[in-house]
Write a protein that holds these residues in place. Sequence first.
Motif, short mmCIF file in Angstrom:
data_model
loop_
_atom_site.label_atom_id
_atom_site.label_comp_id
_atom_site.label_asym_id
_atom_site.label_seq_id
_atom_site.Cartn_x
_atom_site.Cartn_y
_atom_site.Cartn_z
N GLY A 1 0.84 -1.20 0.00
CA GLY A 1 0.00 0.00 0.00
C GLY A 1 0.87 1.24 0.00
O GLY A 1 2.01 1.21 -0.45
N HIS A 2 0.32 2.36 0.52
CA HIS A 2 1.09 3.60 0.61
C HIS A 2 2.17 3.45 1.69
O HIS A 2 2.05 2.60 2.58
N ASP A 3 3.15 4.32 1.64
CA ASP A 3 4.18 4.32 2.67
C ASP A 3 3.54 4.73 3.99
O ASP A 3 3.07 5.88 4.12
N PRO A 4 3.46 3.83 4.97
CA PRO A 4 2.73 4.16 6.21
C PRO A 4 3.33 5.34 6.97
O PRO A 4 2.60 6.09 7.62
N LEU A 5 4.64 5.53 6.86
CA LEU A 5 5.26 6.65 7.58
C LEU A 5 4.83 7.99 6.99
O LEU A 5 4.57 8.96 7.71
N ARG A 6 4.78 8.04 5.66
CA ARG A 6 4.37 9.28 5.00
C ARG A 6 2.91 9.60 5.35
O ARG A 6 2.56 10.72 5.71
N VAL A 7 2.06 8.55 5.28
CA VAL A 7 0.64 8.75 5.61
C VAL A 7 0.51 9.18 7.07
O VAL A 7 -0.27 10.09 7.40
N ALA A 8 1.31 8.55 7.94
CA ALA A 8 1.23 8.86 9.37
C ALA A 8 1.60 10.32 9.64
O ALA A 8 0.91 11.01 10.40
N ALA A 9 2.68 10.76 9.04
CA ALA A 9 3.12 12.14 9.27
C ALA A 9 2.06 13.12 8.77
O ALA A 9 1.76 14.13 9.43
N HIS B 1 11.19 7.58 14.96
CA HIS B 1 11.64 8.41 16.08
C HIS B 1 12.01 9.81 15.60
O HIS B 1 11.68 10.82 16.24
N ALA B 2 12.69 9.86 14.44
CA ALA B 2 13.09 11.18 13.90
C ALA B 2 11.87 12.04 13.61
O ALA B 2 11.92 13.27 13.71
N LEU B 3 10.75 11.38 13.28
CA LEU B 3 9.52 12.13 12.99
C LEU B 3 8.65 12.28 14.24
O LEU B 3 7.49 12.72 14.15
N SER B 4 9.19 11.88 15.40
CA SER B 4 8.45 11.92 16.69
C SER B 4 7.15 11.12 16.62
O SER B 4 6.13 11.54 17.18
N LEU B 5 7.18 9.99 15.94
CA LEU B 5 6.02 9.10 15.89
C LEU B 5 6.25 7.99 16.91
O LEU B 5 7.23 7.25 16.82
N GLU B 6 5.36 7.89 17.89
CA GLU B 6 5.62 6.99 19.02
C GLU B 6 4.91 5.64 18.92
O GLU B 6 5.42 4.63 19.37
N ASN B 7 3.69 5.66 18.38
CA ASN B 7 2.86 4.46 18.47
C ASN B 7 3.16 3.49 17.33
O ASN B 7 3.02 3.84 16.16
N VAL B 8 3.53 2.29 17.71
CA VAL B 8 3.87 1.30 16.70
C VAL B 8 3.09 0.01 16.99
O VAL B 8 2.96 -0.40 18.14
N PHE B 9 2.55 -0.56 15.94
CA PHE B 9 1.76 -1.80 16.06
C PHE B 9 2.62 -2.89 15.44
O PHE B 9 2.80 -2.96 14.22
N ALA B 10 3.19 -3.75 16.30
CA ALA B 10 4.17 -4.74 15.86
C ALA B 10 3.46 -6.03 15.43
O ALA B 10 2.82 -6.68 16.25
N LEU B 11 3.62 -6.37 14.17
CA LEU B 11 2.87 -7.50 13.61
C LEU B 11 3.79 -8.40 12.79
O LEU B 11 4.76 -7.92 12.18
N THR B 12 3.44 -9.68 12.74
CA THR B 12 4.15 -10.56 11.80
C THR B 12 3.80 -10.14 10.38
O THR B 12 4.68 -9.98 9.53
N GLY B 13 2.52 -9.98 10.10
CA GLY B 13 2.07 -9.57 8.76
C GLY B 13 1.58 -10.75 7.95
O GLY B 13 1.97 -11.89 8.17
N ASP B 14 0.68 -10.43 7.02
CA ASP B 14 0.12 -11.47 6.15
C ASP B 14 1.13 -11.87 5.09
O ASP B 14 1.93 -11.05 4.64
#
Length: 482
Positions: A58-66, A97-110
């Motif tokens: 999908g889209h880059d999750p970091l870019r969407v998050a910021a 961290h550089a973008l000050s994004l704290e919440n991470v959802f750690a998954l194995t993934g499909d």
Amino acid sequence: MTNPLRDALAAGRFCYVVELVASALTREARLLEAASGLARIPAVVAGSITSYAGGAIGHDPLRVAAAARARGMTPNIHLTCVSQDRRGLAKSLDDMHALSLENVFALTGDYPGAGDQPPVFDLDSVQLVRLINERRRSGMPFHIAVAVSPFKYTEADCVYQYVKLEKKIAAGADVAVTQVGWDARKFGELKRYLDERGLRTPLLGNVYVLGPKTAERMATGRPPGCWVSPELLAAVQTESRAQDGGRQARLERAARTVAILRGLGYAGAYIGGTHDAAQIAWVIRRADELAPRWEALAVELGYGAAGGFYLPSRKPAASAGRVARSQTDRLPRVFDWLARAFPVNRDTWLRRALTRVFGWVDRRRPAAALVERVELAIKKPLFGCQACGNCVLSHLEYVCPQTCPKQLRNGPCGGTDQGRCEVTPEKPCIWVAVYDRAKAMGALDDLKTYVPPPDRRLRDTSSWINYFLDRDSRPAAGDLHG
Ligand code: SF4
């Protein structure tokens, strides 16, 4: 900087996280518009930005998050083990961290679909939580969410989910989010499991606003781990014949589920299936109205599998009834006996002697290659060995983790279906054998042992040599249970 998700959980304030599916099919502008709308609802504390949902890029999750954060929505970023090795994952964490994004959802993934990039699966989700926790210790204030599925209807699938959750909590998880499901007994079972073990990790229950198309897909077990029973499918199909296409009925079901979660003591709801701020605001209001009736509503939310497994109350997994020994292979017991008769896992004369022998072999390339070939010739037919060079057979009831298509070392992913593998459904999930053998030996607590990722540089070398020369990656003494 405040973190509304962390703050709400710490304060015990019932909260909402809304999933934003960053798939290639959704225009990024639409996602961000949804984020802006959701940011105006005070009870919504985060938007959960997917990565590789359903195995598709999908889209880059970091870019969407910021961008979502710039619109007032606190992001919770999905980080999966599908497409990055441990260095890539560490780099993503550094970028977060550089973008000050704290919440991470750690998954194995499909597992990726046909035609997508081949997967990486260097780490599993428990190892990923450890990696994030190590980063946290070095000063990066990550808040770690993990997944768990109570909606498993065979004993091995179900109990192993809970055992794996315990491993994630021990590794540093702050909050657990359930898989989708429509079975109040299972929601209650998970909460009770944690309560009985004194684990206070907050739970977010998955509340999926289910329409007929998705219900049909989930009724076939797609995406992996998501399952809709025939009864629920029939109910959704009937509702969809209403003038509004079933919209009001599915929002009502979502609101009722939220009310049940509140009654059960969940910390919040994780809403999927809609980005629409007006619909979510309605669900929140309606759930407040329904809250006093949660017990009666729980009786009605019973779309489990007929005859499926439910974990008995107040019966810790470790003391659950044993399966008959005859149901398990004899080979693991023979190896256990050999390990006891000839101890080499501590400083004995035998270990010292073998260390000298293997040290001598290791200094002679042809001899080392011969040992590697002999080892593979023995272990491949017995265990399906793939010469990873870091043998953990004795920690996994003599089931080779490299035979798991995702190469997991700490338990099954959430994709199992009635004990079958997500990737190769014609085969049983390898973790069923691990569970059954451990249970037969009364050693279920051993399954809580943390198994570290393999040192990939040792691939195609002898794990026997690596073991005696102490250069392989295996559970540390402090991580052993039992
Ligand atoms: S864990 Fe590694 S060394 Fe052991 S059997 Fe599996 S592939 Fe072979």
